[in-house]
Motif scaffolding. Sequence first.
Motif, short mmCIF file in Angstrom:
data_model
loop_
_atom_site.label_atom_id
_atom_site.label_comp_id
_atom_site.label_asym_id
_atom_site.label_seq_id
_atom_site.Cartn_x
_atom_site.Cartn_y
_atom_site.Cartn_z
N ALA A 20 0.83 -1.20 0.00
CA ALA A 20 0.00 0.00 0.00
C ALA A 20 0.87 1.26 0.00
CB ALA A 20 -0.92 0.00 1.22
N LEU A 21 1.96 1.20 0.73
CA LEU A 21 2.88 2.35 0.79
C LEU A 21 3.48 2.63 -0.59
CD1 LEU A 21 4.68 4.39 2.32
CD2 LEU A 21 6.24 2.51 2.74
N LEU A 22 3.98 1.60 -1.26
CA LEU A 22 4.59 1.81 -2.57
C LEU A 22 3.54 2.20 -3.61
CD1 LEU A 22 7.25 -1.04 -2.61
CD2 LEU A 22 7.59 1.41 -2.20
N ASP A 23 2.32 1.69 -3.49
CA ASP A 23 1.24 2.12 -4.40
C ASP A 23 0.97 3.61 -4.22
OD1 ASP A 23 0.99 -0.40 -5.44
OD2 ASP A 23 -0.78 -0.93 -4.23
N GLU A 24 0.97 4.06 -2.98
CA GLU A 24 0.74 5.47 -2.68
C GLU A 24 1.87 6.35 -3.22
OE1 GLU A 24 -1.60 8.50 -1.47
OE2 GLU A 24 -2.12 6.39 -1.25
N VAL A 25 3.09 5.88 -3.08
CA VAL A 25 4.25 6.64 -3.57
C VAL A 25 4.22 6.73 -5.09
CG1 VAL A 25 6.76 6.59 -3.78
CG2 VAL A 25 5.71 6.15 -1.59
N ARG A 26 3.83 5.65 -5.76
CA ARG A 26 3.81 5.61 -7.22
C ARG A 26 2.58 6.28 -7.82
NH1 ARG A 26 5.40 -0.49 -6.72
NH2 ARG A 26 7.65 -0.30 -6.56
N ALA A 27 1.59 6.61 -7.01
CA ALA A 27 0.35 7.20 -7.52
C ALA A 27 0.65 8.54 -8.20
CB ALA A 27 -0.65 7.41 -6.38
N LEU A 34 12.96 4.50 -8.08
CA LEU A 34 13.80 4.42 -6.89
C LEU A 34 13.02 4.04 -5.63
CD1 LEU A 34 16.05 7.53 -7.55
CD2 LEU A 34 16.52 5.15 -8.08
N SER A 35 11.88 3.41 -5.79
CA SER A 35 11.07 3.08 -4.62
C SER A 35 11.77 2.16 -3.62
CB SER A 35 9.71 2.51 -5.03
OG SER A 35 9.87 1.39 -5.84
N PRO A 36 12.57 1.16 -4.06
CA PRO A 36 13.29 0.36 -3.05
C PRO A 36 14.28 1.21 -2.24
CG PRO A 36 13.33 -0.76 -5.17
CD PRO A 36 12.79 0.61 -5.40
N LEU A 37 14.93 2.14 -2.92
CA LEU A 37 15.87 3.02 -2.23
C LEU A 37 15.13 3.97 -1.30
CD1 LEU A 37 18.81 3.93 -1.96
CD2 LEU A 37 18.35 5.57 -3.76
N TRP A 38 14.00 4.48 -1.77
CA TRP A 38 13.21 5.39 -0.95
C TRP A 38 12.75 4.70 0.33
CZ3 TRP A 38 8.16 5.37 0.78
CH2 TRP A 38 7.69 6.56 1.30
N LEU A 39 12.33 3.45 0.20
CA LEU A 39 11.89 2.70 1.36
C LEU A 39 13.04 2.47 2.34
CD1 LEU A 39 9.40 1.40 2.58
CD2 LEU A 39 9.98 -0.70 1.40
N LEU A 40 14.23 2.20 1.82
CA LEU A 40 15.41 2.06 2.67
C LEU A 40 15.69 3.35 3.44
CD1 LEU A 40 18.26 0.36 3.13
CD2 LEU A 40 19.06 2.17 1.62
#
Length: 108
Positions: A20-27, A34-40
């Motif tokens: 849900a977090l990555l879906d929200e970021v990609r919306a 860079l979503s894996p890096l952002w999550l890190l």
Amino acid sequence: LPIGALLLSIFVGFVWDRRALLDEVRAGSDGFLLSPLWLLVVRWVAPFIIGQIIVLGFLGEFSSLKDITERLSMLMSIIDAIVVVLVVISAVVLWLRPKQSPTANNAS
């Protein structure tokens, strides 16, 4: 304010469902590469740096600890610089990584 930021980064990084977090970021975008890096960064780097701000702010209130606070601040600045360089290198590696097609994974 720093305590609120620390709690928010912990919530976003560890409590909120990752999908849900990555879906929200990609919306609203074509894809956030860079979503894996952002999550890190949200999970580990941000709480670490915000914790430094809290500790150094607390220690700065005591004039008898001024020398220790200045040395600790210098050490933390070096550590932060190293972390930022590693994050930038990771971002470049992720950005330049060749994209795998879905058919390439099913060919084996």
